[in-house]
Design an enzyme around this catalytic site. Structure first.
Site, PDB file in Angstrom:
ATOM      1  N   GLY A  89       0.809  -1.217   0.000  1.00 17.80           N
ATOM      2  CA  GLY A  89       0.000   0.000   0.000  1.00 17.80           C
ATOM      3  C   GLY A  89       0.840   1.263   0.000  1.00 17.80           C
ATOM      4  CG  ASP A 122      -0.131   9.041   3.388  1.00 21.80           C
ATOM      5  OD1 ASP A 122       0.364   7.895   3.557  1.00 21.80           O
ATOM      6  OD2 ASP A 122       0.218  10.032   4.056  1.00 21.80           O
ATOM      7  N   GLY A 123       0.001   6.139   1.192  1.00 23.96           N
ATOM      8  CA  GLY A 123       1.112   5.546   0.451  1.00 23.96           C
ATOM      9  C   GLY A 123       2.464   6.148   0.791  1.00 23.96           C
ATOM     10  NE  ARG A 173      11.117  -3.597   2.441  1.00 25.21           N
ATOM     11  CZ  ARG A 173       9.993  -3.788   3.135  1.00 25.21           C
ATOM     12  NH1 ARG A 173      10.014  -3.764   4.455  1.00 25.21           N
ATOM     13  NH2 ARG A 173       8.856  -3.976   2.519  1.00 25.21           N
ATOM     14  NE  ARG A 180       5.276  -8.482   1.836  1.00 20.22           N
ATOM     15  CZ  ARG A 180       5.756  -7.519   2.604  1.00 20.22           C
ATOM     16  NH1 ARG A 180       5.550  -7.559   3.905  1.00 20.22           N
ATOM     17  NH2 ARG A 180       6.424  -6.513   2.090  1.00 20.22           N
ATOM     18  CG  ASP A 245       0.720  -8.617   6.915  1.00 20.61           C
ATOM     19  OD1 ASP A 245       0.276  -9.202   7.918  1.00 20.61           O
ATOM     20  OD2 ASP A 245       0.863  -7.389   6.872  1.00 20.61           O
ATOM     21  CG  ASN A 246       4.356  -7.239   8.790  1.00 24.14           C
ATOM     22  OD1 ASN A 246       4.270  -6.800   7.644  1.00 24.14           O
ATOM     23  ND2 ASN A 246       3.737  -6.673   9.811  1.00 24.14           N
ATOM     24  CG  ASP A 255       7.000  -5.271   6.365  1.00 19.59           C
ATOM     25  OD1 ASP A 255       7.769  -4.796   5.508  1.00 19.59           O
ATOM     26  OD2 ASP A 255       5.834  -5.588   6.104  1.00 19.59           O
TER      27      ASP A 255
HETATM   28  P1  AMP Z   1       2.426  -3.006   8.151  1.00 17.79           P
HETATM   29  O1  AMP Z   1       1.791  -3.907   9.160  1.00 17.79           O
HETATM   30  O2  AMP Z   1       2.864  -1.705   8.712  1.00 17.79           O
HETATM   31  O3  AMP Z   1       3.515  -3.693   7.413  1.00 17.79           O
HETATM   32  O4  AMP Z   1       1.286  -2.633   7.066  1.00 17.79           O
HETATM   33  C1  AMP Z   1       0.098  -3.345   6.895  1.00 17.79           C
HETATM   34  C2  AMP Z   1      -0.610  -2.913   5.625  1.00 17.79           C
HETATM   35  O5  AMP Z   1      -0.945  -1.523   5.659  1.00 17.79           O
HETATM   36  C3  AMP Z   1       0.187  -3.115   4.341  1.00 17.79           C
HETATM   37  O6  AMP Z   1      -0.701  -3.546   3.336  1.00 17.79           O
HETATM   38  C4  AMP Z   1       0.717  -1.737   4.051  1.00 17.79           C
HETATM   39  O7  AMP Z   1       1.001  -1.558   2.688  1.00 17.79           O
HETATM   40  C5  AMP Z   1      -0.437  -0.861   4.499  1.00 17.79           C
HETATM   41  N1  AMP Z   1       0.002   0.503   4.853  1.00 17.79           N
HETATM   42  C6  AMP Z   1       0.724   0.866   5.923  1.00 17.79           C
HETATM   43  N2  AMP Z   1       0.959   2.190   5.910  1.00 17.79           N
HETATM   44  C7  AMP Z   1       0.365   2.695   4.793  1.00 17.79           C
HETATM   45  C8  AMP Z   1       0.260   3.993   4.217  1.00 17.79           C
HETATM   46  N3  AMP Z   1       0.829   5.078   4.775  1.00 17.79           N
HETATM   47  N4  AMP Z   1      -0.411   4.098   3.052  1.00 17.79           N
HETATM   48  C9  AMP Z   1      -0.974   3.038   2.468  1.00 17.79           C
HETATM   49  N5  AMP Z   1      -0.911   1.791   2.957  1.00 17.79           N
HETATM   50  C10 AMP Z   1      -0.253   1.605   4.116  1.00 17.79           C
HETATM   51 MG    MG Z   2       3.955  -5.102   6.424  1.00 16.90          MG
END
Ligand code: AMP
Ligand code: MG
Length: 469
Positions: A89, A122-123, A173, A180, A245-246, A255
């Site tokens: 994301g 916001d990506g 990265r 995953r 997923d991590n 992650d």
């Molecule tokens: P994480 O557990 O932090 O690795 O993220 C879990 C999910 O949330 C993944 O699909 C990420 O891509 C999404 N994600 C985290 N932060 C953002 C962000 N700022 N914008 C869009 N997607 C996000």
């Molecule tokens: Mg993640």
């Protein structure tokens, strides 16, 4: 000056695995850090990377010829609950590069703008988590732990809105892949056996070329994960969000979000603000790894042949984790005590030390390093229980050189990372570079870096960490 040459084996897997998504350009990119030793390892031209074209690529402002940016699809169990669609994301995979020795590495931009998987996000990333991931992943590498790495950090010249407006940044990265456990879950829950098979074949070719099929793949992932988690434990590392997923199937730590290293030791330690139940506490990590690997096993059943037999065999493989882990744990903690060939009885010796430490919340890193320098007793408010333990320990004739190679003098302590981030937000990256340099040689005693070995003073302690977004 040459641009990287990309190959795109993941993009060749075809539709269904990803969405073709270019990074979103930023206003005013500036290079904060370029990891020259890593660039060299990858066979990339550091001069090109730090020049205008390179910085444009690292910021997502230009996609070099041959790169095919994609956001990868994956699912995942977050805190035990299945989320059928997560995906990149806030990241895009630019492509893969082949290092001079033939090894294949993903080059991914993290914080590079929205993708179809962004949901409400916001990506983007702000500078804090980018600096944290850079420092911690590079320390893990220096300490010998399988991990993704940081090739570069750039600031974007834009702000991202979190609790307040913060400077935006992009991390480049590097991973041996970004596949995953959750990538397998994505196809398994859709009943897509064809793509499951394709993914399994891709992972086998890339990471486990000796594996003869999905069963062998599972066995290999279980073995690698047992080693990796044992190494986390031996460093007092808490990943913080061990969602499926991590967890990378390569065995690399991936992650880095609300991760942290313990200062004072207690097995129940948790830092992440969102981990209220302590699901991902330090001592829980081996159990969570088994839980995650059980998810992977059930995903792979449809590509393992006759179902009943596959379930039985896969179950046996997952159940082998504790023994593999215990063996790795004994070897790692044995080395920390300077015991090159720890016997099963040494387990009790190690556990006794940990109990003495936990009772006084003695500093994890300093106690073990103190076994090398002879200063460990000073880490205890009441040194008597430690001294009694140490007498038994010395009777085992520990090897101080082995212990010196297993017990870092410096770790990325929370309060130091916080200081680095605060300075970085103010535009001063000198503390970041200094800490990064010191963490690249974690086992070397260096008087000029002694301050970085100190535990936080009363006002400096950081007890809560936040997701890396
Ligand atoms: P994480 O557990 O932090 O690795 O993220 C879990 C999910 O949330 C993944 O699909 C990420 O891509 C999404 N994600 C985290 N932060 C953002 C962000 N700022 N914008 C869009 N997607 C996000
Ligand atoms: Mg993640």
């Amino acid at each position: 000056m040459t641009a990287p040459r990309f190959d795109n084996s993941y993009a060749r897997l075809g539709p269904g695995f990803f969405s073709r998504t270019p990074p979103t350009p930023v206003g005013d990119p500036a290079l904060v850090a370029l990891n020259r030793p890593l660039a060299e390892r990858l066979g990339l031209d550091a001069e090109w990377l730090s020049g205008p074209e390179g910085v444009a690529m690292l910021a997502g402002n230009a996609v070099p010829q041959g790169a095919e940016p994609i956001a990868q699809a994956y699912a995942g169990h977050q805190f035990g609950g299945l989320v059928p669609q997560l995906g990149d994301g806030r990241a895009v995979l630019l492509g893969e590069v082949l290092a001079p020795d033939g090894a294949r590495f993903d080059i991914q931009l993290k914080g590079s703008g929205p993708t179809p998987f962004s949901r409400r996000g916001d990506g983007r990333a702000w500078l804090g988590p980018v600096l944290r991931e850079y420092l911690v992943s590079e320390f893990m590498f220096a300490a010998g732990v399988p991990t993704t790495r940081a090739l570069a950090a750039v600031t974007t010249g834009e702000t991202v809105l979190r609790e307040s407006a913060l400077p935006g940044a992009v991390l480049t990265r590097v991973a041996s892949s970004h596949v995953r456990v959750g990538t397998f879950e994505f196809f398994a829950i859709r009943g897509d056996a064809e793509r499951l098979q394709q993914l399994a074949d891709h992972v086998i070719a890339r990471h486990y070329p000796g594996a003869s099929g999905a069963m062998d793949l599972l066995r290999a992932v279980v073995a690698r994960q047992a080693e990796t988690v044992a190494q986390w434990m031996a460093l007092g590392f808490i990943h913080g969000v061990m969602n499926t997923d991590n967890m990378a199937v390569s065995g690399e730590t991936i992650d880095y979000g609300p991760c942290a290293f313990m200062d004072g030791y207690h097995p129940d330690t948790v830092f992440s603000s969102i981990d209220r139940g302590g699901r991902y506490a330090w001592s829980e990590q081996p159990r969570v790894a088994v839980w995650n690997l059980a998810q992977l096993a059930s995903c792979l059943i449809p590509v393992m042949g006759e179902e009943q037999q596959a379930v039985a065999e896969a179950t046996t493989i997952v159940h082998a984790f504790p023994e593999l882990y215990q063996f790795a744990w004994l070897r790692r903690f044995g080395a920390k005590l300077g015991l090159s060939d720890p016997a099963p009885e040494d387990r009790a010796l190690i556990e006794r030390l940990l109990d003495v430490m936990a009772a006084q919340q003695a500093d994890f890193t300093r106690v073990f390093r103190g076994l090398v320098t002879g200063e460990a007793a000073a880490e205890f408010t009441d040194p008597e229980p430690f001294k009694a333990w140490a007498a038994d320990w010395r009777a085992r004739n520990p090897d101080p050189d082995l212990a010196a190679r297993a017990n870092p003098a410096r770790i990325p302590r929370n309060h130091r990372i916080q200081q680095v981030i605060d300075a970085g937000v103010g535009g001063d990256f000198a503390p970041f570079h200094r800490l990064n340099e010191a963490l690249a040689l974690p086992f070397d005693a260096r008087p000029e870096w002694d301050d970085l070995s100190l535990p936080p003073s009363a006002g400096q302690e950081v007890r809560v960490t936040f997701c890396g977004t």
